[in-house]
Motif scaffolding. Sequence first.
Motif, PDB file in Angstrom:
ATOM      1  N   VAL A 109      43.019  10.068  72.169  1.00 31.90           N
ATOM      2  CA  VAL A 109      41.734  10.271  71.494  1.00 31.90           C
ATOM      3  C   VAL A 109      41.998  10.886  70.109  1.00 31.90           C
ATOM      4  CG1 VAL A 109      41.457  12.390  72.896  1.00 31.90           C
ATOM      5  CG2 VAL A 109      39.527  11.532  71.599  1.00 31.90           C
ATOM      6  N   GLY A 110      41.327  10.342  69.104  1.00 38.64           N
ATOM      7  CA  GLY A 110      41.562  10.843  67.742  1.00 38.64           C
ATOM      8  C   GLY A 110      42.334   9.846  66.894  1.00 38.64           C
ATOM      9  N   ILE A 111      43.046   8.892  67.548  1.00 34.08           N
ATOM     10  CA  ILE A 111      43.772   7.874  66.765  1.00 34.08           C
ATOM     11  C   ILE A 111      42.816   6.713  66.483  1.00 34.08           C
ATOM     12  CG2 ILE A 111      45.713   6.260  66.733  1.00 34.08           C
ATOM     13  CD1 ILE A 111      47.135   7.990  68.798  1.00 34.08           C
ATOM     14  N   GLY A 112      42.418   6.552  65.253  1.00 38.98           N
ATOM     15  CA  GLY A 112      41.619   5.385  64.856  1.00 38.98           C
ATOM     16  C   GLY A 112      40.162   5.480  65.282  1.00 38.98           C
ATOM     17  N   SER A 113      39.339   4.594  64.721  1.00 34.62           N
ATOM     18  CA  SER A 113      37.893   4.693  64.951  1.00 34.62           C
ATOM     19  C   SER A 113      37.438   4.013  66.238  1.00 34.62           C
ATOM     20  CB  SER A 113      37.140   4.094  63.758  1.00 34.62           C
ATOM     21  OG  SER A 113      37.561   2.758  63.574  1.00 34.62           O
ATOM     22  N   LEU A 114      38.141   2.951  66.706  1.00 31.28           N
ATOM     23  CA  LEU A 114      37.676   2.244  67.904  1.00 31.28           C
ATOM     24  C   LEU A 114      37.749   3.151  69.138  1.00 31.28           C
ATOM     25  CD1 LEU A 114      36.607  -0.240  69.333  1.00 31.28           C
ATOM     26  CD2 LEU A 114      38.940  -1.140  69.471  1.00 31.28           C
ATOM     27  N   ARG A 115      38.812   3.955  69.213  1.00 28.40           N
ATOM     28  CA  ARG A 115      38.967   4.863  70.361  1.00 28.40           C
ATOM     29  C   ARG A 115      37.786   5.838  70.426  1.00 28.40           C
ATOM     30  NH1 ARG A 115      44.851   5.243  72.057  1.00 28.40           N
ATOM     31  NH2 ARG A 115      45.128   3.882  70.279  1.00 28.40           N
ATOM     32  N   THR A 116      37.448   6.401  69.274  1.00 31.71           N
ATOM     33  CA  THR A 116      36.325   7.350  69.208  1.00 31.71           C
ATOM     34  C   THR A 116      35.032   6.644  69.590  1.00 31.71           C
ATOM     35  OG1 THR A 116      37.475   8.481  67.432  1.00 31.71           O
ATOM     36  CG2 THR A 116      35.124   8.959  67.663  1.00 31.71           C
ATOM     37  N   GLN A 117      34.839   5.452  69.024  1.00 28.95           N
ATOM     38  CA  GLN A 117      33.619   4.677  69.298  1.00 28.95           C
ATOM     39  C   GLN A 117      33.500   4.377  70.801  1.00 28.95           C
ATOM     40  OE1 GLN A 117      33.370   0.957  66.967  1.00 28.95           O
ATOM     41  NE2 GLN A 117      32.607  -0.004  68.843  1.00 28.95           N
ATOM     42  N   LEU A 118      34.602   3.979  71.427  1.00 24.67           N
ATOM     43  CA  LEU A 118      34.555   3.620  72.852  1.00 24.67           C
ATOM     44  C   LEU A 118      34.258   4.839  73.720  1.00 24.67           C
ATOM     45  CD1 LEU A 118      37.476   1.044  73.071  1.00 24.67           C
ATOM     46  CD2 LEU A 118      35.024   0.598  73.331  1.00 24.67           C
ATOM     47  N   ILE A 119      34.864   5.969  73.384  1.00 25.44           N
ATOM     48  CA  ILE A 119      34.613   7.181  74.183  1.00 25.44           C
ATOM     49  C   ILE A 119      33.139   7.563  74.078  1.00 25.44           C
ATOM     50  CG2 ILE A 119      35.120   9.659  74.360  1.00 25.44           C
ATOM     51  CD1 ILE A 119      38.035   8.888  73.536  1.00 25.44           C
TER      52      ILE A 119
END
Length: 286
Positions: A109-119
């Motif tokens: 979590v914290g690497i890149g925007s897609l990970r944040t968006q999905l969480i």
Amino acid sequence: MSEPSATRTAAELRALMARAVREVRETNPLAPSITNTVTQNFVANAQLAVGGSAAMVYLPDEGECVAAMGGALYINLGTLLPIYEQSIPRTARALSAAGKPWVLDPVGVGIGSLRTQLIQTVRDDKPTILRGNASEIIAVAELWGLDSAAASGADGPRGVDTTDSVDAAERAAVAIARFTGGAVAVSGATDLVTDGTSVARLAGGSPLMTCITGSGCSLGGVASVYACVADPFVTALTATAAYNLAGARAAERCTGPGSFQVAFLDALYQLTPEDVAEAPLQLTVL
Ligand SMILES: Nc1ncnc2c1ncn2[C@@H]1O[C@H](COP(=O)(O)OP(=O)(O)O)[C@@H](O)[C@H]1O
Ligand SMILES: Cc1ncsc1CCOP(=O)(O)O
Ligand SMILES: [Mg+2]
């Protein structure tokens, strides 16, 4: 599957943990995964070693299909592909609509925007079990707006590893468990598992578990196998205790990380319900 009661004693939980280990071996439940490409093979092998059945998928309709097929599902965000922008929300939605248990590991979590968006997208689908290292659990509590101070004193994840202590993640873990109504498992030298009502600390394992990739990912996969037969708190306790025992035993039989990984799968395979019921576990009612 057993229904959780409000608060259970350590002896009651131990009996349910033994039952979960036994029932998985007797019924070979299917726990499919959308998981990362680094550790996929190890996750599947660990699921098989405890008596479960594995199936890894990538595509949105496959996720929905296995959500209907499996007893529980595992979603791990370790290596994202563009298609996961669709696969993960659609699968989480299908699981939540069907009332199926699922385990989320918010790796990196914290690497890149897609990970944040999905969480953020899966927040209201409420994973039955959130499993991660301390920095990941703290980061999710902050992203979900459940503990605004969670990340203030925290160092945050370094790639896929923790920089924070398990104790530092206790408040975040309890807040998440109260929000989801499920369980949260924080891994580390001594693991912490909570359902928002009780907090268990489970010692064991080995520092060698941090010298191979996939200890945490496969712990989430094994948790999804136990989730097919047990309630969230018992599931998280059973998987965590099994890992602590297997890790400690494998460390006694190996000469380094390579042979540790092999010995670890053997130790998982050899665990008995009685072993897991007797694992170190300290329970505190909040
Ligand atoms: N220092 C340690 N001593 C014993 N066991 C450990 C230690 N660090 C991690 N573990 C175990 O390794 C497994 C994976 O935990 P961890 O390394 O925190 O996850 P991740 O790989 O997701 O960062 C867990 O079963 C945990 O108990
Ligand atoms: C190294 C790595 N990079 C992306 S996912 C992954 C695996 C992480 O596995 P674990 O969190 O179990 O150590
Ligand atoms: Mg991890």
